[in-house]
Scaffold this active site. Structure first.
Site, short mmCIF file in Angstrom:
data_model
loop_
_atom_site.label_atom_id
_atom_site.label_comp_id
_atom_site.label_asym_id
_atom_site.label_seq_id
_atom_site.Cartn_x
_atom_site.Cartn_y
_atom_site.Cartn_z
N TYR A 229 48.32 -43.02 95.03
CA TYR A 229 47.12 -42.18 94.68
C TYR A 229 46.57 -42.32 93.46
O TYR A 229 45.21 -42.26 93.02
CB TYR A 229 47.66 -40.65 95.26
CG TYR A 229 47.94 -40.59 96.66
CD1 TYR A 229 47.13 -41.08 97.54
CD2 TYR A 229 49.11 -39.91 96.93
CE1 TYR A 229 47.56 -41.15 99.03
CE2 TYR A 229 49.67 -39.95 98.34
CZ TYR A 229 48.89 -40.40 99.38
OH TYR A 229 48.96 -40.21 100.67
N ALA B 222 40.36 -39.02 109.41
CA ALA B 222 39.66 -39.68 108.32
C ALA B 222 38.43 -40.58 109.05
O ALA B 222 37.37 -40.24 108.58
CB ALA B 222 40.37 -40.55 107.52
N LYS C 152 40.09 -28.73 105.72
CA LYS C 152 40.78 -27.47 105.90
C LYS C 152 42.07 -27.63 106.38
O LYS C 152 42.70 -28.46 107.15
CB LYS C 152 39.99 -26.62 106.90
CG LYS C 152 39.73 -27.52 108.29
CD LYS C 152 40.89 -26.93 109.34
CE LYS C 152 40.94 -27.95 110.31
NZ LYS C 152 42.15 -27.98 111.04
N ARG D 212 51.64 -30.68 112.56
CA ARG D 212 51.27 -29.35 112.88
C ARG D 212 52.45 -28.24 113.26
O ARG D 212 52.28 -27.24 113.07
CB ARG D 212 50.14 -29.24 114.08
CG ARG D 212 48.91 -30.19 113.72
CD ARG D 212 48.20 -30.37 114.95
NE ARG D 212 46.88 -30.85 114.66
CZ ARG D 212 46.72 -32.43 114.44
NH1 ARG D 212 47.80 -32.96 114.19
NH2 ARG D 212 45.61 -32.79 114.22
N ARG E 107 50.57 -43.28 101.80
CA ARG E 107 52.24 -43.27 101.42
C ARG E 107 52.71 -44.74 100.97
O ARG E 107 53.74 -44.85 100.16
CB ARG E 107 52.83 -42.40 102.21
CG ARG E 107 52.56 -41.11 102.45
CD ARG E 107 53.21 -40.50 103.56
NE ARG E 107 52.87 -40.95 104.84
CZ ARG E 107 53.34 -40.47 105.86
NH1 ARG E 107 54.49 -39.72 105.92
NH2 ARG E 107 52.85 -40.96 107.10
N HIS F 122 47.42 -30.04 99.99
CA HIS F 122 45.95 -30.11 99.76
C HIS F 122 45.51 -29.69 98.14
O HIS F 122 44.85 -30.24 97.62
CB HIS F 122 45.23 -29.25 100.51
CG HIS F 122 44.92 -29.56 101.90
ND1 HIS F 122 44.48 -29.14 103.07
CD2 HIS F 122 45.53 -31.00 102.71
CE1 HIS F 122 44.41 -29.86 104.23
NE2 HIS F 122 45.02 -30.91 103.85
#
Length: 401
Positions: A87, A44, A126, A205, A66, A108
């Site tokens: 959120y 970010a 992405k 990842r 979170r 996402h």
């Protein structure tokens, strides 16, 4: 006007160090587009906070994470005025006009749909979704929401996937040079290789449940760059010819080699791609981490090669050359020059295009050249799905589909 920051400051700024930005470039317009951030992610500061600091029509207003504690710590570090306990609380704030979504890949689509339903414009990291089916479901929801808004005389919402590389003028110049010097493309090579292992095995990842993998993280750039830049004049979605994972971590691809087949006017051309989150070091340094090369012929039938190095993040340095019949005919550096800030990052250009599109300053057609709309995201995810299917690892699962 303040002088452009030096090399060290530019490098720090790419890492999200906003203190490297001269105070003269921090002024905000009263009607600046107000952003909320869904998640205190490491990307970010680079992708949103630092570039927004330099754009008068963009302001980071709030953050949710979170936990409220994590959001408060992030807000304090980056001087974000509002902190939300959830959120949903952020999305319910009428002051927030747009959201940036940097959460794990698996989240996402779900968060994008929630943001659109709350009436927010969305810039999502992405890949936009975990798979192509999820992308099509998101497109259906997006169209329905905008149809209802149009029927109620409300402005339509904007949704783009954050392929920042495509927003930099280098991508446009590469497309132009291919049209001019390599009108007949017969093949291409793309390599995205981290010089060494930057992420721990516990990183998101390497978590299949979060739709992780090198192809999702680093390989999606190779696919979108091949589709949108190197083979921009070709037809449809490329065919996946082969895909072989080069290393597995927790059952997730740390590297992948794959081949794509493009078609134009009945003629086929192949693109060989290599992506890795863990070296080799020397090859990565030689390529300046990311490398793309197009081979073919010019209008006179002469063999021509276009090479671009560091195409993903070209602002501090890149290489762009064209060789024809063994002669170098192009050797350029494409650094954007906006108000004297010629070193501006891909993220700056991406955010600037997004804000201008939301404010109606550029057309949908123009925005689609420099940003990634949902229709293009679907095609990209179709190729990613094909790579994972061909590799035997299977298509990633999301929380929507």
């Amino acid at each position: 006007m303040a002088p452009a920051p030096g090399l060290l400051a530019r490098i720090r700024l790419m890492g999200g160090a906003t203190d490297a930005i001269p105070s003269e470039w921090r002024n905000k317009n009263a009607d600046a587009l107000k952003f909320g951030v869904l998640g205190a992610a490491n990307i970010a500061p680079n992708a949103l906070i630092a570039p927004a600091t330099m754009i008068p029509n963009a302001q980071i207003l709030g953050i949710a994470a979170r936990s409220r504690e994590k959001a408060e710590a992030f807000a304090k570090q980056h001087q974000i005025p509002k902190v939300y306990g959830s959120y949903d609380e952020l999305l319910a704030d009428p002051e927030i006009e747009a959201v940036y979504i940097p959460s794990p890949n698996s989240h996402h689509a779900e968060q994008t749909i929630a943001s659109l339903r709350a009436g927010k414009h969305v810039l999502c990291e992405k890949p936009l979704t975990a798979n192509a089916t999820e992308a099509r479901a998101l497109q259906k929801e997006f169209r329905a929401i905008n149809a209802n808004r149009a029927a109620s005389n409300l402005p339509v919402l904007q949704l783009y996937e954050a392929f920042h590389t495509l927003s930099h003028p280098l991508s446009g110049r590469v497309r132009q040079l291919i049209r001019e010097h390599v009108p007949i493309v017969t093949g291409a090579t793309v390599r995205n290789v981290m010089p060494f292992k930057l992420f721990k095995d516990t990183d998101i990842r390497y978590d299949v449940e979060l739709a992780g993998g090198a192809t999702m993280d680093f390989g999606c750039y190779a696919i979108v760059y091949a589709r949108r830049v190197l083979f921009s004049g070709f037809e449809g979605v490329p065919k996946v010819l082969s895909a072989v994972p080069t290393n597995l971590v927790r059952g997730v691809d740390e590297g992948m080699k794959f081949g794509l087949e493009f078609e134009k006017d009945g003629k086929k051309a192949k693109c060989d791609a290599t992506v890795s989150l863990n070296g080799p070091f020397l090859g990565s340094m030689r390529d300046v981490i990311t490398f793309a090369e197009v081979v073919g012929t010019n209008a006179a039938g002469e063999a021509t090669i276009l090479t671009v190095k560091n195409y993903i993040s070209p602002s501090p340095y890149h290489v762009l050359t064209v060789e024809c019949a063994g002669r170098k005919i192009v050797d350029e550096k494409i650094y954007a020059d906006v108000e004297g800030k010629g070193w501006l990052s891909t993220y700056y250009h991406q955010l600037n295009w997004f804000v201008r599109r939301v404010r109606g300053e550029v057309s949908d057609e123009e925005a689609r050249e420099w940003l990634t709309a949902i229709e293009d995201s679907i095609e990209n995810m179709t190729v990613i799905d094909g790579v994972y299917e061909a590799s035997g690892l299977g298509i990633r699962k999301g929380r929507v589909v």
